[in-house]
Every structure is written in structure tokens, then in C-alpha cells.
Design a protein around this motif. Structure first.
Motif, PDB file in Angstrom:
ATOM      1  N   SER A  92       0.816  -1.169  -0.095  1.00  0.00           N
ATOM      2  CA  SER A  92       0.017   0.172  -0.027  1.00  0.00           C
ATOM      3  C   SER A  92       0.825   1.291  -0.024  1.00  0.00           C
ATOM      4  O   SER A  92       2.242   1.137   0.088  1.00  0.00           O
ATOM      5  CB  SER A  92      -0.906   0.149   1.276  1.00  0.00           C
ATOM      6  N   GLU A  93       0.325   2.087  -0.172  1.00  0.00           N
ATOM      7  CA  GLU A  93       0.969   3.551   0.064  1.00  0.00           C
ATOM      8  C   GLU A  93       0.592   4.342   1.317  1.00  0.00           C
ATOM      9  O   GLU A  93       0.674   5.666   1.189  1.00  0.00           O
ATOM     10  CB  GLU A  93       0.709   4.348  -1.336  1.00  0.00           C
ATOM     11  N   GLY A  94       0.089   4.020   2.255  1.00  0.00           N
ATOM     12  CA  GLY A  94      -0.297   4.610   3.428  1.00  0.00           C
ATOM     13  C   GLY A  94       1.016   4.971   4.059  1.00  0.00           C
ATOM     14  O   GLY A  94       2.007   4.752   3.968  1.00  0.00           O
ATOM     15  N   VAL A  95       0.499   5.939   5.121  1.00  0.00           N
ATOM     16  CA  VAL A  95       1.385   6.623   5.916  1.00  0.00           C
ATOM     17  C   VAL A  95       2.403   5.757   6.905  1.00  0.00           C
ATOM     18  O   VAL A  95       1.420   4.838   7.548  1.00  0.00           O
ATOM     19  CB  VAL A  95       0.990   7.922   6.719  1.00  0.00           C
ATOM     20  N   LEU A  96       3.485   5.731   6.988  1.00  0.00           N
ATOM     21  CA  LEU A  96       4.036   4.818   8.016  1.00  0.00           C
ATOM     22  C   LEU A  96       4.480   5.428   9.308  1.00  0.00           C
ATOM     23  O   LEU A  96       4.966   6.791   9.126  1.00  0.00           O
ATOM     24  CB  LEU A  96       5.381   3.999   7.242  1.00  0.00           C
ATOM     25  N   PRO A  97       4.539   4.759  10.310  1.00  0.00           N
ATOM     26  CA  PRO A  97       5.025   5.426  11.573  1.00  0.00           C
ATOM     27  C   PRO A  97       6.643   5.642  11.401  1.00  0.00           C
ATOM     28  O   PRO A  97       7.276   4.984  10.701  1.00  0.00           O
ATOM     29  CB  PRO A  97       4.782   4.509  12.847  1.00  0.00           C
ATOM     30  N   GLU A  98       6.862   6.679  12.220  1.00  0.00           N
ATOM     31  CA  GLU A  98       8.702   6.738  12.349  1.00  0.00           C
ATOM     32  C   GLU A  98       9.370   5.677  13.436  1.00  0.00           C
ATOM     33  O   GLU A  98       8.883   5.463  13.953  1.00  0.00           O
ATOM     34  CB  GLU A  98       8.721   8.167  13.014  1.00  0.00           C
ATOM     35  N   PRO A  99      10.478   5.155  12.651  1.00  0.00           N
ATOM     36  CA  PRO A  99      10.894   4.179  13.386  1.00  0.00           C
ATOM     37  C   PRO A  99      11.680   4.599  14.410  1.00  0.00           C
ATOM     38  O   PRO A  99      12.087   5.923  14.426  1.00  0.00           O
ATOM     39  CB  PRO A  99      12.083   3.426  12.169  1.00  0.00           C
ATOM     40  N   LYS A 100      11.649   3.865  15.390  1.00  0.00           N
ATOM     41  CA  LYS A 100      12.696   3.925  16.701  1.00  0.00           C
ATOM     42  C   LYS A 100      14.066   3.441  16.308  1.00  0.00           C
ATOM     43  O   LYS A 100      14.025   2.653  15.369  1.00  0.00           O
ATOM     44  CB  LYS A 100      12.182   3.482  18.027  1.00  0.00           C
ATOM     45  N   GLU A 101      15.144   3.707  17.465  1.00  0.00           N
ATOM     46  CA  GLU A 101      16.421   3.119  17.060  1.00  0.00           C
ATOM     47  C   GLU A 101      16.140   1.586  16.914  1.00  0.00           C
ATOM     48  O   GLU A 101      15.547   1.083  17.890  1.00  0.00           O
ATOM     49  CB  GLU A 101      17.259   3.656  18.036  1.00  0.00           C
ATOM     50  N   PRO A 102      16.747   1.059  15.971  1.00  0.00           N
ATOM     51  CA  PRO A 102      16.843  -0.355  15.922  1.00  0.00           C
ATOM     52  C   PRO A 102      17.695  -1.415  16.964  1.00  0.00           C
ATOM     53  O   PRO A 102      18.481  -0.693  17.524  1.00  0.00           O
ATOM     54  CB  PRO A 102      17.265  -0.746  14.673  1.00  0.00           C
ATOM     55  N   GLY A 103      17.185  -2.434  17.148  1.00  0.00           N
ATOM     56  CA  GLY A 103      18.052  -3.154  18.009  1.00  0.00           C
ATOM     57  C   GLY A 103      19.482  -3.849  17.128  1.00  0.00           C
ATOM     58  O   GLY A 103      19.313  -3.728  16.036  1.00  0.00           O
TER      59      GLY A 103
END
Length: 154
Positions: free
Chosen positions: A111-122
Motif C-alpha cells: 500500500s501507499e499509506g503513511v508509516l510510523p516513524e521508526p525508533k532506534e533499531p536493535g
């Protein structure tokens, strides 16, 4: 330092496995596909971070498309590559509860929906190079005061 490869932090450190552990593995795979690199050791000789750390650094600097393999440059849709990097980082969240489940990942990819902002990865690993001893440098790298006893039969 330990390099997890495809293992989620909760599994590699605590032995806890869940469906979100597979999501972490998928995130690593997605970043490997987009970048054309493996998640082993430092990504570039000039950098001391692994693939996840490299992707995160470029994301935070606002230049995530620099993460993509050069061979994709002429044949890809930049927004799709950017979306794959974004989803890959969402899959790599340190805490399993922060990661999407795989059905959500499929929807995000299609899809082309809005994605949440990622947090710092593990597993943002920094590779610390091992200093090689030179003939002129007699400094011990560790202080090991173990004595050995050899047993011999009579």
C-alpha cells in the motif's frame, strides 16, 4: 562485539522467541536486498557499524536513499526503495512490541499509506577492530594469569 546476523535481540540475548522475532529477521533480509550487502562486520572500511547501523545512520541524516545499491539507481522507483528501507527499520525495532506483525508488513509493502516513524533499531553494532601485535609492540592485550598443570601417567 556480538553480531546477531538475523536473530532478534530478545532471542539472541534472552532466548525468548515470538512471531515478532521473525519480523526482525525479515527486516534484516529486506535491508540486505535493498543495499546489496550482508549484515556481517563493518559495512564499509571507513565505517565501524554493521548494516543495521549504517541504514539507521543514513535514515537519521535524512539521506536514506544513499543506502540503496547503486545497481538499483536507474531501474527502481525511489519511493518504493525508500518505503522498503522504512519498513525494514520498523521491523528492526529493539523491542518486539514496537515491531509490526508480518501481516502488517505485507500491507505496508503493498500500500501507499503513511508509516510510523521508526525508533532506534536493535543490534546497532559498532565493530571495534582488533589491534594486531607488531614485533615492536610488546603490549599484552589481556592479563591472563592462568597456570597450566600437565598430568602424566606413571
Amino acid at each position: 562485539m556480538y553480531n546477531s546476523g538475523y536473530m532478534a535481540p530478545e532471542y539472541a540475548i534472552h532466548g525468548q522467541f515470538s512471531v515478532k522475532s521473525d519480523v526482525f529477521s525479515f527486516g534484516v533480509l529486506l535491508l540486505e536486498i535493498v543495499s546489496g550487502m550482508k549484515n556481517r562486520g563493518p559495512v564499509l572500511p571507513s565505517q565501524s557499524v554493521n548494516l543495521i547501523g549504517h541504514a539507521w545512520r543514513l535514515w537519521k541524516q535524512g539521506i536514506p536513499l544513499n543506502f540503496a545499491d547503486e545497481c538499483l539507481e536507474k531501474s527502481c522507483v525511489k519511493l518504493e526503495v525508500l518505503r522498503c528501507i522504512h519498513i525494514g527499520l520498523l521491523c528492526l525495532q529493539c523491542h518486539a512490541d514496537d515491531r509490526p506483525n508480518m501481516s502488517s508488513v505485507v500491507i505496508m509493502l503493498s500500500s501507499e499509506g503513511v508509516l510510523p516513524e521508526p525508533k532506534e533499531p536493535g543490534f546497532l553494532l559498532e565493530h571495534v577492530p582488533v589491534r594486531e601485535a607488531s614485533p615492536n609492540n610488546h603490549t599484552a592485550l589481556s592479563n591472563n594469569e592462568v597456570s597450566l598443570t600437565l598430568l602424566e601417567a606413571r
